[in-house]
Design a protein around this motif. Structure first.
Motif, short mmCIF file in Angstrom:
data_model
loop_
_atom_site.label_atom_id
_atom_site.label_comp_id
_atom_site.label_asym_id
_atom_site.label_seq_id
_atom_site.Cartn_x
_atom_site.Cartn_y
_atom_site.Cartn_z
N HIS A 24 40.39 47.17 18.61
CA HIS A 24 40.79 47.05 20.01
C HIS A 24 39.82 46.06 20.66
CE1 HIS A 24 42.19 49.28 23.87
NE2 HIS A 24 41.79 48.06 24.16
N VAL A 25 40.32 44.87 20.94
CA VAL A 25 39.51 43.83 21.58
C VAL A 25 40.18 43.44 22.89
CG1 VAL A 25 38.51 41.52 21.36
CG2 VAL A 25 38.72 42.99 19.34
N GLU A 26 39.43 43.48 23.97
CA GLU A 26 39.98 43.15 25.28
C GLU A 26 39.22 41.98 25.90
OE1 GLU A 26 39.47 46.97 27.12
OE2 GLU A 26 37.55 46.42 28.00
N VAL A 27 39.89 41.26 26.76
CA VAL A 27 39.29 40.08 27.40
C VAL A 27 39.29 40.28 28.91
CG1 VAL A 27 39.46 37.58 27.73
CG2 VAL A 27 40.06 38.60 25.52
N GLN A 28 38.11 40.13 29.51
CA GLN A 28 37.97 40.20 30.97
C GLN A 28 38.43 38.87 31.58
OE1 GLN A 28 36.28 42.79 33.23
NE2 GLN A 28 37.69 41.52 34.44
N ILE A 29 39.43 38.93 32.45
CA ILE A 29 39.85 37.70 33.14
C ILE A 29 39.58 37.84 34.63
CG2 ILE A 29 41.61 37.21 31.41
CD1 ILE A 29 43.72 37.97 33.59
N PHE A 30 39.54 36.68 35.30
CA PHE A 30 39.33 36.66 36.74
C PHE A 30 40.08 35.47 37.31
CE2 PHE A 30 36.12 39.62 38.39
CZ PHE A 30 36.44 39.58 39.73
N GLY A 31 40.82 35.71 38.39
CA GLY A 31 41.53 34.64 39.06
C GLY A 31 41.25 34.66 40.55
N ASP A 32 41.49 33.54 41.21
CA ASP A 32 41.36 33.51 42.66
C ASP A 32 42.70 33.14 43.28
OD1 ASP A 32 41.62 30.70 42.54
OD2 ASP A 32 39.46 30.39 42.56
N ARG A 33 42.75 33.10 44.62
CA ARG A 33 43.99 32.82 45.33
C ARG A 33 44.33 31.33 45.36
NH1 ARG A 33 45.48 37.19 48.95
NH2 ARG A 33 44.00 38.92 48.80
N VAL A 88 51.84 36.02 35.57
CA VAL A 88 52.14 36.89 36.71
C VAL A 88 51.44 36.44 37.98
CG1 VAL A 88 52.68 38.94 35.35
CG2 VAL A 88 50.30 38.49 35.98
N GLY A 89 50.90 35.24 37.99
CA GLY A 89 50.23 34.74 39.19
C GLY A 89 49.03 35.59 39.57
N TYR A 90 48.19 35.90 38.59
CA TYR A 90 47.13 36.89 38.78
C TYR A 90 45.94 36.34 39.55
CZ TYR A 90 44.70 41.18 37.65
OH TYR A 90 44.08 42.41 37.76
N PHE A 91 45.36 37.18 40.41
CA PHE A 91 44.03 36.93 40.96
C PHE A 91 43.28 38.25 41.05
CE2 PHE A 91 46.78 37.16 44.82
CZ PHE A 91 46.20 38.24 45.48
N GLY A 92 41.93 38.14 41.11
CA GLY A 92 41.09 39.32 41.06
C GLY A 92 40.68 39.62 39.62
N ALA A 93 40.08 40.81 39.41
CA ALA A 93 39.61 41.21 38.09
C ALA A 93 40.73 41.89 37.32
CB ALA A 93 38.42 42.17 38.22
N LEU A 145 36.67 31.06 42.95
CA LEU A 145 35.76 31.58 41.94
C LEU A 145 34.45 30.79 41.98
CD1 LEU A 145 38.12 32.07 38.85
CD2 LEU A 145 37.09 33.86 40.26
N PRO A 146 33.31 31.47 41.91
CA PRO A 146 32.02 30.77 42.04
C PRO A 146 31.61 29.97 40.81
CG PRO A 146 31.66 33.11 41.69
CD PRO A 146 33.14 32.93 41.84
N MET A 147 32.33 30.11 39.69
CA MET A 147 31.97 29.39 38.47
C MET A 147 33.23 28.88 37.78
SD MET A 147 28.99 31.96 36.97
CE MET A 147 28.25 30.76 35.87
N ARG A 148 33.03 27.92 36.86
CA ARG A 148 34.10 27.42 36.01
C ARG A 148 33.92 27.98 34.60
NH1 ARG A 148 33.00 21.21 36.53
NH2 ARG A 148 30.93 22.11 36.13
#
Length: 655
Positions: free
Chosen positions: A208-217, A266-271, A326-329
């Motif tokens: 079970h491997v998961e990936v943390q993603i983050f998006g902004d508006r 899905v047009g995601y933003f946030g954690a 997002l504060p980083m690339r």
């Protein structure tokens, strides 16, 4: 940035969010149930408001009460934590209607990823690989059973609206499918209000491997590397780590790309967290993993990602919710060392990981270099049957995986928790298991090694009994000496005092104890100075904790509870039972099913009932063969720990 936040959650995540919010200058508003009035997260908040009784469905899950507090306090935003309403699209929309910013993804993304069947179809169209199976609308049991046969056993039945390991069953044989389906649907309905399921092929040696993603508006989206969550029992995570052992830059790029594409779909933003299942039999490969689901919230295990990157993901959540970029690339992110998290639970691995409740007579969690502890309880507080029994998350960070594991094991071994039983020793054993140390991971490792990990009923720890009995003996003698002094002004031999323990002339005496609820007699010498036990093995040290009417003896997480018994207690002499035929509730919970009727004949080990606690089902087995008598409760009844359900009487051989 916002000026205030209402945290619509409890426990360690409420406290963790509150700390970041305060560092950012936000006024912290807590909501709590009656059971949590004295909880640490309530005390930490700038203001706190009670929203109902202990059951979550009457407090933490009541949208109207939470938003009423938001209106009255002028909260600018609301952080849902994880669990409860964090992945409820209707709740997110209700926040917007109330003029409160929901610190999370858009409701459309929550809906798209909230149902596993729809989510799989969506990401498959985006080019993300998915596990073969049936994800359709038909829920007829016979139809689902036929689909399972076509897919090929073993299969996995999963709740469409599931999460947290609930509503999930592995089925290895066609004959077992119907029973597993009914149990899965019942648990899914109780946990999520939705009994629908999907069927998937069970991947051999799954990781079970998961990936943390983050998006902004603003359309930016990236991944914050991966976490390995393969150490599971009952499909619930036990230990999580980052980065994943055996991960190469090429494979990491493939996982990260698939996760980001799932978010873009899905047009995601946030954690958010995109979870994959990988075939671990041949190692991690760029073409050997499949999409399982997406959690549209912060995860319990997010601290390991923070540890290897130096980020505060909750701060990112607040900034994105406030409309910042997002504060980083992606290219700015780096991995520093290795991090491992263990979930320290109030549970009994020796009894099938049953939840354990009660007062925390001692709670001393060890720190040290590279150690972070996230906890939502305090010494003297209660672990109640109403919520998840997590005591703490213990996170270790180090320059290498071995150093991080050593730090984690040492922190757990040096911690002292008395009252409820814990999984501390089990976690220490798992950390030192040769396969885990070598990075040979899959989700079945724990189940294959229960005995080696100490998750089986143990023999009585006579060394712990001796240490505790000596302490109780000394304390009792001191009490009797003081009583004798107060009566006569001088002390005779207090151990032979008439109000002391019963001593027969001319022979050794006895100290009478309850050890884990079972009566035992230990001999003492004529002066009451030594317990005569034949103990082999190395010298050991124990932590002794007094609590209530008992003494807790602890050694690296294993807890032995002792209590002195009145020598005139007749029930103690008789063993205090009915010969072993009493069927009792193993923990506080709800009796959801009874499978036998008055007068039925049962075999030893036969499943006779199911008790649900903390949204998980726990089978109740017949302690011996015999005839059912005295059914005490019907399905649907709330039971206290130890409550009588029925008795199994010896059956007449002629019957």
């Amino acid at each position: 940035m916002f000026s205030s936040v209402l945290i619509a959650n409890r426990g360690e995540i409420a406290l963790r969010v509150a700390r970041t919010a305060r560092r950012l200058g936000l006024r912290v508003i807590a909501v709590h149930s009656e059971a949590d009035a004295a909880a640490p997260f309530v005390a930490f908040a700038d203001e706190a408001h009670c929203i109902g009784p202990a059951p979550a469905r009457e407090s933490y899950l009541v949208t109207e009460r939470i938003l009423d507090v938001a209106r009255r306090t002028g909260a600018e935003c609301l952080h849902p934590g994880y669990g409860f309403l964090s992945e409820n699209a209707e709740f997110a929309e209700a926040c917007a209607a109330a003029g409160v910013v929901f610190v999370g993804p858009p409701p459309s993304a929550v809906r798209a990823m909230g149902l596993k069947d729809a989510a799989k179809s969506l990401v498959e169209k985006a080019g993300v690989p998915v596990v073969p199976g049936y994800h359709g609308e038909i829920q007829d049991p016979a139809f689902l059973k036929e689909k399972a046969y076509q897919i090929g056993y073993p299969v996995l039945i999963k709740a469409v609206a599931g999460g947290g390991g609930k509503g999930m069953r592995r089925v290895d044989k066609h004959a077992d499918f119907e029973e597993a389906l009914a149990s899965c649907q019942r648990e899914a309905s109780n946990s999520f209000g939705d009994a629908r399921v999907l069927i998937e092929k069970y991947v051999t040696a799954p990781r079970h491997v998961e990936v943390q993603i983050f998006g902004d508006r603003h359309g930016n989206i990236l991944h914050v590397f991966e976490r390995d969550c393969s150490m599971q029992r009952r499909h619930q995570k036990v230990i999580e780590e980052a980065p994943a052992p055996g991960m190469t830059p090429e494979v990491r790029a493939a996982f990260g790309k698939a996760a980001v594409e799932a978010g873009r779909a899905v047009g995601y933003f946030g954690a958010g967290t995109v979870e994959f299942i990988a075939d671990g039999s041949q190692g991690l490969r760029p073409d050997g993993f499949y999409f399982m689901e997406m959690n549209t919230r912060l995860q319990v295990e997010h601290p390991v990602s923070e540890a290897i990157t130096g980020l505060d993901l909750v701060e990112w959540q607040f900034r994105v919710a406030a409309g910042e970029k997002l504060p980083m690339r992606q290219e700015d992110l780096r991995i520093d060392g290795h991090a491992v998290e263990a979930r320290l639970y109030a549970e009994e691995p020796e009894r099938g990981f049953l939840p354990s409740t009660g007062r925390l007579h001692a709670l001393r969690l060890a720190g040290g270099e590279g150690i972070r502890i996230d906890s939502g309880v305090i010494e003297g507080g209660e672990v109640t049957p109403f919520y998840d029994p997590m005591i703490a998350k213990v996170i270790a960070h180090g320059p290498t995986r071995d150093i991080a594991l050593d730090r984690l094991r040492d922190a757990l071994a040096e911690s002292v928790v008395a009252g409820p039983k814990t999984n501390t020793r089990f976690l220490c054993n798992l950390i030192d298991h040769p396969d885990f140390r070598a990075g040979k991971l899959d989700t079945g490792l724990i189940d294959r090694n229960l005995a080696a990990l100490g998750a089986v009923p143990p023999e009585r720890d006579d060394a712990a009994v001796a240490a505790g009995a000596l302490a109780l003996l000394a304390e009792e003698k001191a009490r009797l000496a003081e009583a004798a002094m107060s009566r006569s002004g001088w002390a005779s031999d207090p151990w032979n005092a008439t109000d002391g323990f019963a001593m027969a002339p001319g022979r050794k005496g006895e100290i009478r104890l309850q050890v884990e609820g079972e009566p035992i007699f230990l001999p003492v010498d004529a002066a009451g100075e030594a317990i005569l036990m034949d103990l082999d093995g190395p010298e050991r040290s124990f932590a002794l904790v007094e609590g209530g009417d008992a003494l807790y003896v602890l050694d690296r997480g294993r807890q032995t509870r002792l209590a002195l018994v009145d020598p005139l207690d007749v029930s103690f002499e008789a063993g205090g039972g009915d010969g072993g035929g009493l069927v009792k509730a193993p923990m506080h919970g709800k009796l959801v099913a009874v499978f036998v009727a008055e007068g039925d004949l049962v075999e030893k080990g036969q499943r006779v009932a199911i008790v649900e606690a903390m949204k998980m089902e726990h089978p109740v087995l017949a302690p011996r063969a015999g005839r059912v008598e005295g059914l005490a409760h019907e399905a649907g009844t709330q039971l206290g720990e130890g409550a009588r359900i029925m008795s199994i009487a010896e059956a007449d051989p002629a019957s």
